[in-house]
Enzyme design. Structure first.
Site, PDB file in Angstrom:
ATOM      1  N   ASP A 180      -9.643 -35.891 -25.257  1.00 30.06           N
ATOM      2  CA  ASP A 180      -9.802 -34.454 -25.749  1.00 30.06           C
ATOM      3  C   ASP A 180      -8.507 -33.711 -26.089  1.00 30.06           C
ATOM      4  OD1 ASP A 180     -12.780 -33.062 -25.934  1.00 30.06           O
ATOM      5  OD2 ASP A 180     -11.645 -31.704 -24.960  1.00 30.06           O
TER       6      ASP A 180
ATOM      7  N   TYR B 229      -9.557 -23.135 -28.216  1.00 29.69           N
ATOM      8  CA  TYR B 229     -10.321 -23.372 -29.615  1.00 29.69           C
ATOM      9  C   TYR B 229      -9.566 -22.076 -30.556  1.00 29.69           C
ATOM     10  CZ  TYR B 229     -12.849 -27.189 -28.047  1.00 29.69           C
ATOM     11  OH  TYR B 229     -13.449 -28.011 -26.961  1.00 29.69           O
TER      12      TYR B 229
ATOM     13  N   HIS C 173     -17.191 -40.917 -24.579  1.00 27.32           N
ATOM     14  CA  HIS C 173     -15.570 -39.495 -25.370  1.00 27.32           C
ATOM     15  C   HIS C 173     -15.164 -39.185 -23.433  1.00 27.32           C
ATOM     16  CE1 HIS C 173     -13.945 -35.602 -26.230  1.00 27.32           C
ATOM     17  NE2 HIS C 173     -13.907 -34.587 -25.880  1.00 27.32           N
TER      18      HIS C 173
END
Length: 385
Positions: free
Chosen positions: A179, A305, A358
């Protein structure tokens, strides 16, 4: 060890736990979804049951003690206190390895692989494959401090990791991540190739699709993942990259909201045959949520982000040191070697994994540990201390 490094133990106050239980028991619930699947989001029945378990049965003190079996520290780097696990191997020729989580993960993701990596002989492995494991909490995540200024993006985090490894006395080390940890690990490999011997990653979202003619099966699989992610799975990212502060109010105030926001991704991104509890235990899932709740890091973690996809977009890196990639079949977008080769110029290891998604170390710890050993085995040499 440097005087700048301070021992740390997780110790959550009783008042925080009492407040959590009160909030859980007084949740104002929405009506149920209008479908019989997850297509409108995390189902009400399951989230209510998780929150009931969280309030009435989940034993944080036992889980806290379990997490505290790992030696932990904090150290100030670039004005920010960084929390990290540092578990040294009993085998003297162990290779230093820094492993990095992402969102919505935490150091909890690695709790099943740290011991096999540091002490492989206790798990049927070879002492020659041992690692000294360093596992930091990203800035704004878990027990690391929250940035108080902008600018804490992937590159700055990677630079902090290079300082951390130097401060620990590791002149040559490996790095692994998934990630956002893949992005940080990539940046670390690009920035600190003098000391970083090689990197291993499981995600390469920055590698742009480069399809010439009919896509190969590998490319078609990744293109399908890209489209599905854009159409159905990326709303959280758009919100966190544009308005993390707005999101933070609700998630920081509501444990049920924080749980639903995170746990939906464990349904979407794990290889779980339709339900997260098919692959991860309820206590494990809540351990990870707790590292967001007790630290009130909903907004600060989301800001990564904003830093990465917001006004100042980061530029791609070129990694020239040895690189390894594990392709887990239920990854959000499975890596494509041809798309990566322009940015990773020395890919020496590529493996299609039989199962997993993931959160590779969390979901498939044995496969993950074996894969990490296999890649770094080719890069080992006596370590400078």
């Amino acid at each position: 060890m440097s005087a700048e490094i301070k021992p740390y133990r997780i110790s959550v106050g009783d008042d925080v736990l009492d407040d959590l239980k009160s909030r859980l028991r007084n949740t104002r619930w929405p009506e149920a979804e209008l479908v019989d699947d997850w297509s409108q989001g995390a189902p009400l029945k399951w989230i209510k049951d998780i929150c009931r378990y969280w309030a009435d049965e989940y034993d944080w003190r036992a889980r806290e003690a379990r997490l505290n079996r790992f030696t932990q520290f904090t150290t100030e780097i670039d004005g920010l206190d960084i929390h990290f696990l540092h578990v040294r191997s009993p085998h003297p020729q162990a290779m230093p390895l820094i492993i990095t989580h992402g969102w919505p993960g935490s150091v909890v993701e690695f709790h099943k692989v740290i011991e096999p990596l540091t002490n492989p002989t206790a798990y049927g492995g070879n002492a020659a494959d041992a690692f000294h494991v360093v596992c930091p909490s990203m800035p704004g995540f878990g027990f690391s401090a929250k940035p108080t200024t902008t600018g804490w993006g992937v590159d700055r985090i990677a630079a902090a990791w290079a300082v951390l490894m130097d401060r620990l006395g590791y002149a040559r080390y490996g790095a692994q991540g998934g990630d956002w940890g893949s992005a940080v690990t990539t940046a670390l490999g690009a920035q600190d190739g003098e000391h970083c011997a090689g990197i291993h990653i499981t995600l390469a979202m920055a590698a742009r699709p480069n399809v010439d003619g009919q896509p190969t099966p590998e490319e078609a699989r990744a293109l399908h993942g890209i489209k599905y992610y854009a159409d159905w799975d990326s709303g959280y990212s758009k919100q966190q990259s544009t308005r993390p502060q707005t999101l933070g109010y609700g998630l920081t105030d509501s444990p049920s909201g924080q749980a639903a926001w995170i746990l939906e991704k464990f349904w979407a991104w794990t290889h779980c045959d339709g339900h997260p509890e098919n692959i991860l235990g309820r206590d494990e899932l809540l351990d990870n949520v707790m590292l967001y709740w007790v630290t009130a890091t909903a907004a600060s973690s989301a800001r990564l982000y904003w830093e990465s996809f917001g006004p100042k977009r980061r530029t791609p890196h070129k990694v020239t040191i040895p690189s390894g990639v594990a392709v887990f079949p239920k990854e959000i977008v499975t890596p494509v070697r041809r798309w990566m080769e322009g940015s990773y110029t020395d890919i020496r290891h590529w493996r299609e994994m039989p199962k997993g998604g993931h959160f590779a170390a969390f979901e498939q710890p044995e496969l993950f540990a074996g894969e990490v050993r296999d890649f770094f085995r080719t890069l080992r040499q006596p370590m400078a201390r």
